[in-house]
Design an enzyme around this catalytic site. Structure first.
Site: not given
Lengths: 144, 81
Positions: A45-47, A52
């Protein structure tokens, strides 16, 4: 106390353990390493399209090596450490470079003080190239 | 109560107050944790600042006794004697 012993006493496990190995540790500070696993949950989910390592996870890695491992070493009492509880109480950090999935980071922590069960340290996290990716001052309380 | 010590202590405490508490909320009977909402981590920094300001050393067993402003002042006075 050995690095393996310290890691076994940490109050974390997968998927929230961010310490692989303690390289050196003494009364003044600690150096440890961790390799961020490509399949870690937060990269989903990141990103969305561009994984990252989140700053909060870098900070957690810095705290687990720089504060909690060092605190366990300084307390150095297995009876007391059985019921160890830790609380992260302060972080003032800068994030300078991104850390990508699969990167091995090195965390170095220098003690500012350990008084009344509060440990305050200056901590840096360097990436695989040896560049500082994050640095700051972290503190935590140990309940023993 | 030594008013000079009281003012000095208030000036230390104010640095560590949460934003919803002001220096005017401090009185001698204030409980640092329960009334001024200072957490135990900031309490350590208050004690370290007190040590520096008054040039005294507080022992581990004494920090628990510094629960109110008045009790903290009592320990400071004791140490300075």
């Amino acid at each position: 106390m050995s690095g393996e012993e310290i890691i076994s006493l940490l109050p974390y496990k997968e998927p929230f353990l961010f310490v692989d190995e303690i390289i050196r540790i003494n009364n003044r500070g600690v150096e440890g390493v961790y390799t961020f696993q490509k399949e870690s949950f937060f990269y989903k989910g990141h990103f969305k399209e561009y994984p990252v390592t989140p700053g909060v996870i870098l900070t957690e890695c810095m705290a687990q090596i720089g504060l909690v491992c060092l605190g366990i070493y300084l307390i150095n009492d297995l009876e007391k450490l059985k019921g160890l509880k830790v609380a992260f109480t302060n972080a003032t950090t800068d994030y300078i470079k991104p850390v990508f999935p699969g990167e091995k980071v090195t965390v170095v922590s220098d003690i500012e003080y350990f008084r009344f069960n509060k440990l305050k340290c200056n901590v840096t996290l360097t990436n695989e190239n040896g560049d500082v990716a994050s640095e700051g001052t972290l503190s935590g309380m140990f309940s023993i | 109560m030594n008013s000079e010590h009281y003012e000095a202590l208030k000036n230390v405490i104010k640095i560590y107050l949460p934003t919803d508490v002001t220096i005017d909320d401090i009185n001698p009977n204030s409980h640092l944790i329960n009334e001024l909402n200072i957490n135990s981590a900031n309490l350590v920094d208050i004690v370290l600042d007190v040590e520096d300001h008054f040039d005294i050393t507080i022992e581990d067993s004494e920090i628990e006794k510094m629960d109110t402003v008045a009790n903290a002042l009592e320990i400071i006075a004791l140490k300075l004697n």
